[in-house]
Write an enzyme that holds these catalytic residues in place. Structure first.
Site, PDB file in Angstrom:
ATOM      1  N   ARG A  15       0.799  -1.235   0.000  1.00  0.00           N
ATOM      2  CA  ARG A  15       0.000   0.000   0.000  1.00  0.00           C
ATOM      3  C   ARG A  15       0.831   1.284   0.000  1.00  0.00           C
ATOM      4  O   ARG A  15       0.317   2.363  -0.208  1.00  0.00           O
ATOM      5  CB  ARG A  15      -0.966  -0.014   1.193  1.00  0.00           C
ATOM      6  N   ASP A 102       7.697  -1.941  11.004  1.00  0.00           N
ATOM      7  CA  ASP A 102       6.881  -0.813  10.524  1.00  0.00           C
ATOM      8  C   ASP A 102       6.082  -0.169  11.665  1.00  0.00           C
ATOM      9  O   ASP A 102       5.158   0.597  11.411  1.00  0.00           O
ATOM     10  CB  ASP A 102       5.957  -1.248   9.379  1.00  0.00           C
ATOM     11  N   GLU A 153      -7.440 -13.428  13.990  1.00  0.00           N
ATOM     12  CA  GLU A 153      -7.190 -12.410  12.975  1.00  0.00           C
ATOM     13  C   GLU A 153      -8.501 -11.828  12.456  1.00  0.00           C
ATOM     14  O   GLU A 153      -9.518 -12.530  12.383  1.00  0.00           O
ATOM     15  CB  GLU A 153      -6.382 -13.022  11.820  1.00  0.00           C
ATOM     16  N   TYR A 369      30.651  35.645  -1.220  1.00  0.00           N
ATOM     17  CA  TYR A 369      31.050  34.253  -1.033  1.00  0.00           C
ATOM     18  C   TYR A 369      32.387  34.180  -0.310  1.00  0.00           C
ATOM     19  O   TYR A 369      33.349  34.828  -0.721  1.00  0.00           O
ATOM     20  CB  TYR A 369      31.155  33.538  -2.387  1.00  0.00           C
ATOM     21  N   ASN A 380      35.790  43.770   7.363  1.00  0.00           N
ATOM     22  CA  ASN A 380      34.568  44.149   6.664  1.00  0.00           C
ATOM     23  C   ASN A 380      34.690  43.665   5.222  1.00  0.00           C
ATOM     24  O   ASN A 380      35.589  44.081   4.500  1.00  0.00           O
ATOM     25  CB  ASN A 380      34.364  45.660   6.726  1.00  0.00           C
ATOM     26  N   TYR A 390      38.763  28.046  -6.298  1.00  0.00           N
ATOM     27  CA  TYR A 390      38.873  26.827  -7.100  1.00  0.00           C
ATOM     28  C   TYR A 390      39.489  27.180  -8.439  1.00  0.00           C
ATOM     29  O   TYR A 390      38.981  28.045  -9.161  1.00  0.00           O
ATOM     30  CB  TYR A 390      37.449  26.267  -7.276  1.00  0.00           C
ATOM     31  N   ARG A 443      42.291  47.321 -10.882  1.00  0.00           N
ATOM     32  CA  ARG A 443      41.156  47.429 -11.805  1.00  0.00           C
ATOM     33  C   ARG A 443      41.523  48.443 -12.857  1.00  0.00           C
ATOM     34  O   ARG A 443      42.475  49.221 -12.686  1.00  0.00           O
ATOM     35  CB  ARG A 443      39.890  47.857 -11.065  1.00  0.00           C
TER      36      ARG A 443
HETATM   37  C1  UD1 Z   1      -0.362  -8.678  12.333  1.00  0.00           C
HETATM   38  C2  UD1 Z   1      -0.972  -9.624  13.352  1.00  0.00           C
HETATM   39  C3  UD1 Z   1      -2.249  -8.989  13.906  1.00  0.00           C
HETATM   40  C4  UD1 Z   1      -1.952  -7.656  14.503  1.00  0.00           C
HETATM   41  C5  UD1 Z   1      -1.286  -6.755  13.469  1.00  0.00           C
HETATM   42  C6  UD1 Z   1      -0.852  -5.457  14.104  1.00  0.00           C
HETATM   43  C7  UD1 Z   1      -0.388 -11.836  12.584  1.00  0.00           C
HETATM   44  C8  UD1 Z   1      -0.874 -13.075  11.921  1.00  0.00           C
HETATM   45  N1  UD1 Z   1      -1.257 -10.865  12.714  1.00  0.00           N
HETATM   46  O1  UD1 Z   1      -1.279  -8.599  11.255  1.00  0.00           O
HETATM   47  O2  UD1 Z   1      -2.797  -9.837  14.893  1.00  0.00           O
HETATM   48  O3  UD1 Z   1      -3.127  -7.040  14.976  1.00  0.00           O
HETATM   49  O4  UD1 Z   1      -0.118  -7.417  12.938  1.00  0.00           O
HETATM   50  O5  UD1 Z   1      -0.350  -4.601  13.134  1.00  0.00           O
HETATM   51  O6  UD1 Z   1       0.751 -11.801  13.010  1.00  0.00           O
HETATM   52  N2  UD1 Z   1       6.050  -9.875   8.024  1.00  0.00           N
HETATM   53  C9  UD1 Z   1       7.141 -10.628   7.691  1.00  0.00           C
HETATM   54  N3  UD1 Z   1       6.950 -11.761   6.942  1.00  0.00           N
HETATM   55  C10 UD1 Z   1       5.713 -12.157   6.550  1.00  0.00           C
HETATM   56  C11 UD1 Z   1       4.602 -11.376   6.898  1.00  0.00           C
HETATM   57  C12 UD1 Z   1       4.793 -10.240   7.651  1.00  0.00           C
HETATM   58  O7  UD1 Z   1       8.262 -10.305   8.034  1.00  0.00           O
HETATM   59  O8  UD1 Z   1       5.642 -13.200   5.901  1.00  0.00           O
HETATM   60  C13 UD1 Z   1       6.255  -8.672   8.812  1.00  0.00           C
HETATM   61  C14 UD1 Z   1       5.786  -7.409   8.118  1.00  0.00           C
HETATM   62  O9  UD1 Z   1       6.849  -6.823   7.386  1.00  0.00           O
HETATM   63  C15 UD1 Z   1       5.374  -6.545   9.285  1.00  0.00           C
HETATM   64  C16 UD1 Z   1       4.902  -7.532  10.335  1.00  0.00           C
HETATM   65  O10 UD1 Z   1       5.480  -8.774   9.986  1.00  0.00           O
HETATM   66  O11 UD1 Z   1       6.463  -5.811   9.811  1.00  0.00           O
HETATM   67  C17 UD1 Z   1       3.394  -7.656  10.385  1.00  0.00           C
HETATM   68  O12 UD1 Z   1       2.923  -8.102   9.154  1.00  0.00           O
HETATM   69  P1  UD1 Z   1       1.538  -7.629   8.542  1.00  0.00           P
HETATM   70  O13 UD1 Z   1       1.309  -8.342   7.272  1.00  0.00           O
HETATM   71  O14 UD1 Z   1       1.434  -6.160   8.565  1.00  0.00           O
HETATM   72  O15 UD1 Z   1       0.564  -8.238   9.656  1.00  0.00           O
HETATM   73  P2  UD1 Z   1      -0.965  -7.915   9.810  1.00  0.00           P
HETATM   74  O16 UD1 Z   1      -1.721  -8.636   8.787  1.00  0.00           O
HETATM   75  O17 UD1 Z   1      -1.146  -6.463   9.950  1.00  0.00           O
END
Ligand code: UD1
Ligand code: MG
Length: 459
Positions: A15, A102, A153, A369, A380, A390, A443
């Site tokens: 997104r 994030d 979830e 400059y 002054n 340069y 000059r």
């Molecule tokens: C997740 C939680 C949810 C929570 C929400 C809060 C799970 C299943 N769900 O959902 O309960 O309320 O966060 O924001 O955990 N990431 C990876 N590898 C992957 C998938 C995700 O490293 O395969 C990382 C993403 O980069 C991110 C974090 O895990 O930093 C969360 O992933 P995201 O897909 O945002 O989770 P949500 O679906 O929001």
């Protein structure tokens, strides 16, 4: 007891609609992931692991530092799958803290509270009460004793479960040994076909392990970034927080909503900052410093009583820039790396100073400059004068002694030295050293043709 800190940062961030991986987008001048890493720096950890995947090379290069390990997750099959990848590198039988790359503003104290409550044997979830919990995993509690039973979830939740406002923040502390075992048992039989880390909650409950939900102190520390709108909202929330901290410490901001700090601001007493100023890197403002509207100041030290007038740009980059006590800078001045201005120096409009030292009371008030120059006290420096530092291949220094007067529109061709008390006639191009006290004029001589008539237009 060994602590592992795991930061999940493999997700795509679709997104954001950006070629830059989501966790590298900047909040207050620093990447989201760098904020998370900085906030866990004070926690003594045996291992700090970042899970990368989407844009892994870029992400790893951006935050690599001593003591940070990376584990790649390819492809990304969910948060549980992400943790499965780090199982081989988790150390000891203590606690594993799981954070999100994030969610940048997690408080160190909150992370510490999760670790302490876990103590290597309880599963501790950071939860948050949300006005709109859409998209979040819901915390299912036992109606009798309030104990946590599971996380469901959003996409898998029943209409009744969706009415629950307590959401999972995405951050937890888990007993390392049990975590390894649990993630090995995850399945992806759910609405998204992903391996959900959150399924370990029901496993812990089934094993009779204590599961605790700790509520976040503020919403801002659990807010994640998914799109540019949320990024901007979090930026403003964070800036408001920083502005309030500064105001409570005595800094007078004309308008906290029009203030941006992208780094650290160290300040004395009675500092005043007008609207629309941006501070970046490390900035120090001494007692009584006043900053006019629309200034951008990066990596600089401004001493007590100095006045930075409107629309001034100061960028010390790596070398830094400094402004002495009681100096007057701007409006429309530009100070670049290595500008070191002494007390009571005046730098006026459209004057640029780079890699130059100006001693006490030196003045360059208009359109000038100074580059690679050493300027004495009370010099002054006239309007329109420049150091020609340069030669097309190398930079050379200009040395100007105390009490020198440089007239307007002079070109000082470096390397060149003007002795103390020397005077340079306006419009001179100075290519040779000038002795102390001399007047140097270089000059074309003025001629007068008496009775000369202007050409007339031919008919
Ligand atoms: C997740 C939680 C949810 C929570 C929400 C809060 C799970 C299943 N769900 O959902 O309960 O309320 O966060 O924001 O955990 N990431 C990876 N590898 C992957 C998938 C995700 O490293 O395969 C990382 C993403 O980069 C991110 C974090 O895990 O930093 C969360 O992933 P995201 O897909 O945002 O989770 P949500 O679906 O929001
Ligand atoms: Mg997801």
């Amino acid at each position: 007891m060994a602590l592992n800190i795991v930061i999940m940062a493999a997700g795509k961030g679709t997104r954001m609609k950006s070629a830059t991986p989501k966790v590298l987008h900047k909040l207050a001048g620093r990447s989201l992931l760098a904020h998370v890493l900085k906030r866990c720096e004070p926690l003594a950890a045996a291992a700090r692991i970042v899970i990368t995947g989407h844009g892994a090379e870029q992400v790893e290069a951006a935050v690599q530092a001593d003591g940070i390990g990376f584990v790649r997750q390819m492809p990304q099959l969910g948060t549980g799958h992400a943790i499965q990848q780090v199982v081989p590198v988790l150390q000891g039988e203590g606690t594993t803290l799981i954070l999100n790359g994030d969610v940048p503003l997690i408080e160190t104290a909150t992370a510490k509270a999760l670790i302490d409550a876990c103590a290597g044997h309880a599963l501790v979830l950071l939860t948050v009460d949300l006005a709109d919990p859409t998209g979040y995993g819901r915390i299912i509690r036992n109606p009798d004793d309030g104990g946590v039973l599971a996380i469901v979830e959003h996409k898998d939740a029943t209409p009744e479960q969706r009415l629950i406002h307590e959401g999972y923040s995405g951050m937890m502390a888990a007993p390392t040994g049990a975590l390894k075992r649990w993630v090995g048992q995850l399945t992806n039989h759910n609405a998204q076909g992903e391996y959900y880390l959150t399924d370990i909650v029901a496993m812990a409950v089934a094993e009779g392990l204590p599961v605790l939900g700790i509520k976040a102190g503020s919403e801002i520390e659990v807010l994640g970034v998914n799109d540019p709108v949320q990024l901007a909202q979090l930026e403003r929330a964070f800036q408001a927080q920083q502005a309030e901290t500064l105001m409570r410490a005595g800094v007078r901001l004309a308008d906290p909503a029009r203030f941006d700090l992208r780094g650290t601001l160290v300040h004395g007493q009675d500092v005043e900052i007008d609207v629309n100023c941006v501070f970046e890197g490390e900035v120090t403002l001494g007692d009584g410093v006043r900053i006019g509207a629309n200034c951008v100041i990066r990596n600089a030290k401004i001493a007590a009583g100095a006045r930075i007038h409107e629309f001034t740009h100061i960028d010390g980059e790596a070398a830094g820039a400094s402004v002495g006590e009681g100096a007057l800078i701007g409006p429309f001045a530009r100070l670049r790396p290595g500008a070191q201005l002494g007390a009571e120096v005046h730098i006026g409009n459209f004057v640029e100073v780079k890699n130059s030292t100006l001693a006490k009371g030196a003045k360059a008030n208009h359109l000038a400059y100074l580059g690679d120059a050493t300027v004495g006290e009370r010099v002054n420096y006239g309007a329109g004068s420049i150091t020609a530092n340069y030669d097309g291949a190398n930079k050379h220094r200009t040395t100007i002694g105390d009490d020198v007067h440089v007239g307007s529109n002079c070109v000082l061709v470096a390397p060149v030295t003007l002795g103390h008390g020397a005077t340079i006639g306006g419009g001179s191009t100075i290519t040779k050293d000038v002795n102390p006290g001399d007047l140097a004029v270089a000059r074309g001589k003025q001629v007068a043709l008496t009775g000369w008539t202007r050409p007339a237009k031919k008919r």
